[in-house]
Scaffold this motif. Structure first.
Motif, PDB file in Angstrom:
ATOM      1  N   UNK A  41      50.688  95.218 106.556  1.00  0.00           N
ATOM      2  CA  UNK A  41      51.505  94.221 105.871  1.00  0.00           C
ATOM      3  C   UNK A  41      50.711  92.939 105.668  1.00  0.00           C
ATOM      4  N   UNK A  42      50.007  92.498 106.705  1.00  0.00           N
ATOM      5  CA  UNK A  42      49.201  91.278 106.586  1.00  0.00           C
ATOM      6  C   UNK A  42      48.154  91.456 105.494  1.00  0.00           C
ATOM      7  N   UNK A  43      47.483  92.597 105.502  1.00  0.00           N
ATOM      8  CA  UNK A  43      46.440  92.824 104.504  1.00  0.00           C
ATOM      9  C   UNK A  43      47.017  92.805 103.094  1.00  0.00           C
ATOM     10  N   UNK A  44      48.132  93.478 102.896  1.00  0.00           N
ATOM     11  CA  UNK A  44      48.752  93.502 101.570  1.00  0.00           C
ATOM     12  C   UNK A  44      49.227  92.106 101.169  1.00  0.00           C
ATOM     13  N   UNK A  45      49.809  91.371 102.126  1.00  0.00           N
ATOM     14  CA  UNK A  45      50.252  90.006 101.848  1.00  0.00           C
ATOM     15  C   UNK A  45      49.088  89.139 101.379  1.00  0.00           C
ATOM     16  N   UNK A  46      47.975  89.207 102.090  1.00  0.00           N
ATOM     17  CA  UNK A  46      46.859  88.309 101.812  1.00  0.00           C
ATOM     18  C   UNK A  46      45.960  88.777 100.676  1.00  0.00           C
ATOM     19  N   UNK A  47      45.824  90.072 100.512  1.00  0.00           N
ATOM     20  CA  UNK A  47      44.918  90.590  99.496  1.00  0.00           C
ATOM     21  C   UNK A  47      45.594  90.790  98.138  1.00  0.00           C
ATOM     22  N   UNK A  48      46.906  90.951  98.114  1.00  0.00           N
ATOM     23  CA  UNK A  48      47.593  91.228  96.855  1.00  0.00           C
ATOM     24  C   UNK A  48      48.650  90.173  96.518  1.00  0.00           C
ATOM     25  N   UNK A  49      49.617  90.003  97.411  1.00  0.00           N
ATOM     26  CA  UNK A  49      50.783  89.160  97.106  1.00  0.00           C
ATOM     27  C   UNK A  49      50.460  87.675  97.019  1.00  0.00           C
ATOM     28  N   UNK A  50      49.562  87.193  97.849  1.00  0.00           N
ATOM     29  CA  UNK A  50      49.258  85.759  97.896  1.00  0.00           C
ATOM     30  C   UNK A  50      48.717  85.250  96.563  1.00  0.00           C
ATOM     31  N   UNK A  51      47.981  86.086  95.861  1.00  0.00           N
ATOM     32  CA  UNK A  51      47.380  85.674  94.588  1.00  0.00           C
ATOM     33  C   UNK A  51      48.427  85.195  93.587  1.00  0.00           C
ATOM     34  N   UNK A  52      49.564  85.868  93.543  1.00  0.00           N
ATOM     35  CA  UNK A  52      50.603  85.477  92.581  1.00  0.00           C
ATOM     36  C   UNK A  52      51.451  84.301  93.075  1.00  0.00           C
ATOM     37  N   UNK A  53      51.334  83.968  94.358  1.00  0.00           N
ATOM     38  CA  UNK A  53      52.116  82.869  94.915  1.00  0.00           C
ATOM     39  C   UNK A  53      51.325  81.566  94.908  1.00  0.00           C
ATOM     40  N   UNK A  54      50.079  81.610  95.420  1.00  0.00           N
ATOM     41  CA  UNK A  54      49.252  80.406  95.542  1.00  0.00           C
ATOM     42  C   UNK A  54      47.792  80.814  95.361  1.00  0.00           C
ATOM     43  N   UNK A  55      47.301  80.711  94.133  1.00  0.00           N
ATOM     44  CA  UNK A  55      45.959  81.189  93.813  1.00  0.00           C
ATOM     45  C   UNK A  55      44.871  80.408  94.556  1.00  0.00           C
ATOM     46  N   UNK A  56      45.071  79.119  94.737  1.00  0.00           N
ATOM     47  CA  UNK A  56      44.071  78.307  95.439  1.00  0.00           C
ATOM     48  C   UNK A  56      43.928  78.743  96.896  1.00  0.00           C
ATOM     49  N   UNK A  57      45.050  78.965  97.558  1.00  0.00           N
ATOM     50  CA  UNK A  57      45.037  79.452  98.932  1.00  0.00           C
ATOM     51  C   UNK A  57      44.457  80.860  98.989  1.00  0.00           C
ATOM     52  N   UNK A  58      44.781  81.677  98.002  1.00  0.00           N
ATOM     53  CA  UNK A  58      44.253  83.044  97.927  1.00  0.00           C
ATOM     54  C   UNK A  58      42.722  83.042  97.919  1.00  0.00           C
ATOM     55  N   UNK A  59      42.123  82.122  97.174  1.00  0.00           N
ATOM     56  CA  UNK A  59      40.664  82.045  97.096  1.00  0.00           C
ATOM     57  C   UNK A  59      40.072  81.702  98.463  1.00  0.00           C
ATOM     58  N   UNK A  60      40.682  80.753  99.166  1.00  0.00           N
ATOM     59  CA  UNK A  60      40.209  80.384 100.505  1.00  0.00           C
ATOM     60  C   UNK A  60      40.325  81.567 101.469  1.00  0.00           C
ATOM     61  N   UNK A  61      41.472  82.224 101.436  1.00  0.00           N
ATOM     62  CA  UNK A  61      41.717  83.354 102.334  1.00  0.00           C
ATOM     63  C   UNK A  61      40.767  84.511 102.014  1.00  0.00           C
ATOM     64  N   UNK A  62      40.502  84.742 100.743  1.00  0.00           N
ATOM     65  CA  UNK A  62      39.596  85.820 100.343  1.00  0.00           C
ATOM     66  C   UNK A  62      38.212  85.629 100.934  1.00  0.00           C
ATOM     67  N   UNK A  63      37.755  84.386 100.976  1.00  0.00           N
ATOM     68  CA  UNK A  63      36.435  84.093 101.560  1.00  0.00           C
ATOM     69  C   UNK A  63      36.432  84.401 103.057  1.00  0.00           C
ATOM     70  N   UNK A  64      37.501  84.021 103.746  1.00  0.00           N
ATOM     71  CA  UNK A  64      37.594  84.299 105.185  1.00  0.00           C
ATOM     72  C   UNK A  64      37.635  85.802 105.426  1.00  0.00           C
TER      73      UNK A  64
END
Length: 95
Positions: A41-64
């Motif tokens: 669930x965490x992986x799907x939340x951060x790798x897929x769902x977050x992009x459509x909610x907050x793209x800027x945060x998604x980019x930061x999380x993707x790097x981590x």
């Protein structure tokens, strides 16, 4: 891209997960433990769902997540080393 409609509490959870990972550099496993949900669930939340909610945060999380993925073989090796050293100590103490 297919737009997914998420309920408010799920959106909040995803944002909190993303902020936690971005600020702490936590792994998916650690994040799952903290939020009481599965690693999947965490992986799907951060790798897929977050992009459509907050793209800027998604980019930061993707790097981590990319950094964690690159380091996981090192963490696994260290965990194995610690495990076998502990076993060796247990054998010595029993002798």
């Amino acid at each position: 891209m297919k737009r997914v409609v998420l309920k408010g509490d799920i959106r909040e959870r995803i944002i909190k997960e993303g902020e936690f990972v971005a600020e702490s550099g936590a792994t998916v496993r650690h994040t799952a433990e903290k939020f009481g949900i599965s690693k999947s669930t965490v992986h799907k939340d951060l790798a897929k769902r977050l992009k459509s909610i907050d793209n800027e945060l998604y980019i930061k999380v993707s790097k981590v997540l990319a950094d964690n993925r690159a380091e996981r073989h090192i963490r696994g090796g260290m965990a194995t080393k610690v495990k076998y050293l502990a076993e060796k100590e247990n054998k010595k103490s029993k002798s």
